[in-house]
Scaffold this motif. Structure first.
Motif, PDB file in Angstrom:
ATOM      1  N   UNK A  89     -37.713  52.540 -18.519  1.00 40.51           N
ATOM      2  CA  UNK A  89     -37.756  51.848 -17.230  1.00 40.51           C
ATOM      3  C   UNK A  89     -37.100  50.470 -17.335  1.00 40.51           C
ATOM      4  N   UNK A  90     -37.329  49.769 -18.440  1.00 38.40           N
ATOM      5  CA  UNK A  90     -36.743  48.452 -18.650  1.00 38.40           C
ATOM      6  C   UNK A  90     -35.311  48.484 -19.151  1.00 38.40           C
ATOM      7  N   UNK A  91     -34.745  49.684 -19.278  1.00 32.95           N
ATOM      8  CA  UNK A  91     -33.356  49.888 -19.733  1.00 32.95           C
ATOM      9  C   UNK A  91     -33.136  49.501 -21.194  1.00 32.95           C
ATOM     10  N   UNK A  92     -34.230  49.420 -21.976  1.00 24.73           N
ATOM     11  CA  UNK A  92     -34.081  49.177 -23.407  1.00 24.73           C
ATOM     12  C   UNK A  92     -33.714  50.467 -24.121  1.00 24.73           C
ATOM     13  N   UNK A 140     -36.577  47.352 -30.943  1.00 22.07           N
ATOM     14  CA  UNK A 140     -36.631  47.743 -29.539  1.00 22.07           C
ATOM     15  C   UNK A 140     -38.019  47.478 -28.985  1.00 22.07           C
ATOM     16  N   UNK A 141     -39.056  47.695 -29.793  1.00 23.83           N
ATOM     17  CA  UNK A 141     -40.421  47.406 -29.355  1.00 23.83           C
ATOM     18  C   UNK A 141     -40.619  45.908 -29.161  1.00 23.83           C
ATOM     19  N   UNK A 142     -40.122  45.126 -30.092  1.00 28.58           N
ATOM     20  CA  UNK A 142     -40.275  43.669 -29.994  1.00 28.58           C
ATOM     21  C   UNK A 142     -39.542  43.127 -28.771  1.00 28.58           C
ATOM     22  N   UNK A 143     -38.327  43.598 -28.517  1.00 26.01           N
ATOM     23  CA  UNK A 143     -37.573  43.148 -27.349  1.00 26.01           C
ATOM     24  C   UNK A 143     -38.250  43.586 -26.060  1.00 26.01           C
ATOM     25  N   UNK A 144     -38.775  44.815 -26.053  1.00 28.08           N
ATOM     26  CA  UNK A 144     -39.488  45.302 -24.876  1.00 28.08           C
ATOM     27  C   UNK A 144     -40.720  44.475 -24.589  1.00 28.08           C
ATOM     28  N   UNK A 145     -41.435  44.080 -25.628  1.00 30.63           N
ATOM     29  CA  UNK A 145     -42.625  43.248 -25.480  1.00 30.63           C
ATOM     30  C   UNK A 145     -42.237  41.865 -24.952  1.00 30.63           C
ATOM     31  N   UNK A 146     -41.204  41.292 -25.547  1.00 29.95           N
ATOM     32  CA  UNK A 146     -40.760  39.953 -25.157  1.00 29.95           C
ATOM     33  C   UNK A 146     -40.318  39.896 -23.697  1.00 29.95           C
ATOM     34  N   UNK A 147     -39.663  40.967 -23.226  1.00 27.56           N
ATOM     35  CA  UNK A 147     -39.157  40.976 -21.856  1.00 27.56           C
ATOM     36  C   UNK A 147     -40.216  41.320 -20.828  1.00 27.56           C
ATOM     37  N   UNK A 148     -41.352  41.851 -21.304  1.00 24.87           N
ATOM     38  CA  UNK A 148     -42.383  42.287 -20.367  1.00 24.87           C
ATOM     39  C   UNK A 148     -42.271  43.746 -19.980  1.00 24.87           C
TER      40      UNK A 148
END
Length: 191
Positions: A89-92, A140-148
């Motif tokens: 959904x977040x396009x990650x 990818x998990x860390x970036x997803x967490x950081x972006x919300x």
């Protein structure tokens, strides 16, 4: 009665594009009958545990030369599915991969031309479709967490689930990948 919205994503897992292995898959050659009896959407082609079942295909069809699917994520039942859904959904995450059994194919020439497939699959049985990049890329998990795009509580729920599936005395090769994911989650949660 409460009706929840179904978290669904549309994916185009396969067309006849030449892949990085120098192969192509003919969409008209897909055999879908067996898959449609158990239309699983897995995590990174991992078949060994139901923990890696992220959802199911509610639609699987050939449309305009592509294998098209509509995926329902098991977000209420599996924390890993919730994370995968939010990463898409977040396009990650944007990629999927097909697992199949080749039935009929033709080999190309051994020439070095990058536009001619070294193998073209003409008929193949679909086994599963997988989300890719989890858990291979913990960033990818860390970036997803950081972006919300994913919630820290989702990562915590996943870490708890993984912890429950692992007994220190029974770490096998298959479980060692799960253990590595758990360690990556632990590092992300500490930061």
């Amino acid at each position: 009665m409460i009706i929840r919205a179904i978290r669904v994503s549309i994916s185009f897992p396969s067309d006849a594009t030449l892949d990085r292995y120098g192969e192509s898959i003919t969409a008209a050659g897909w055999k879908l009958e067996n898959y449609q009896r158990n239309p699983v959407f897995q995590n990174a082609h991992q078949y060994g545990d139901i923990l890696f079942t992220l959802g199911r295909a509610v639609t699987t069809e050939i449309r305009a030369g592509k294998l098209v699917q509509r995926i329902q994520f098991a977000t209420d039942a599996n924390p890993m599915a919730r994370i995968a859904y939010n990463l898409y959904k977040g396009k990650f995450l944007t990629a999927v991969s097909v697992g199949f059994i080749p039935i009929k194919w033709e080999d190309g020439s051994e020439s070095s031309s990058s536009s001619i497939p070294r193998r073209r699959y003409l008929e193949q049985e679909l086994l599963e479709v997988s989300a890719v990049a989890i858990p291979a890329n913990p960033n990818a998990l860390a970036l997803g967490l950081k972006s919300g795009a994913i919630e820290k509580s989702d990562l915590k729920a996943l870490a708890d689930l993984l912890r429950l599936t692992l007994e220190p005395s029974r770490i096998t090769h298959h479980a060692s990948r799960t253990y590595q994911l758990l360690r990556s989650l632990h590092c992300i949660l500490k930061s």
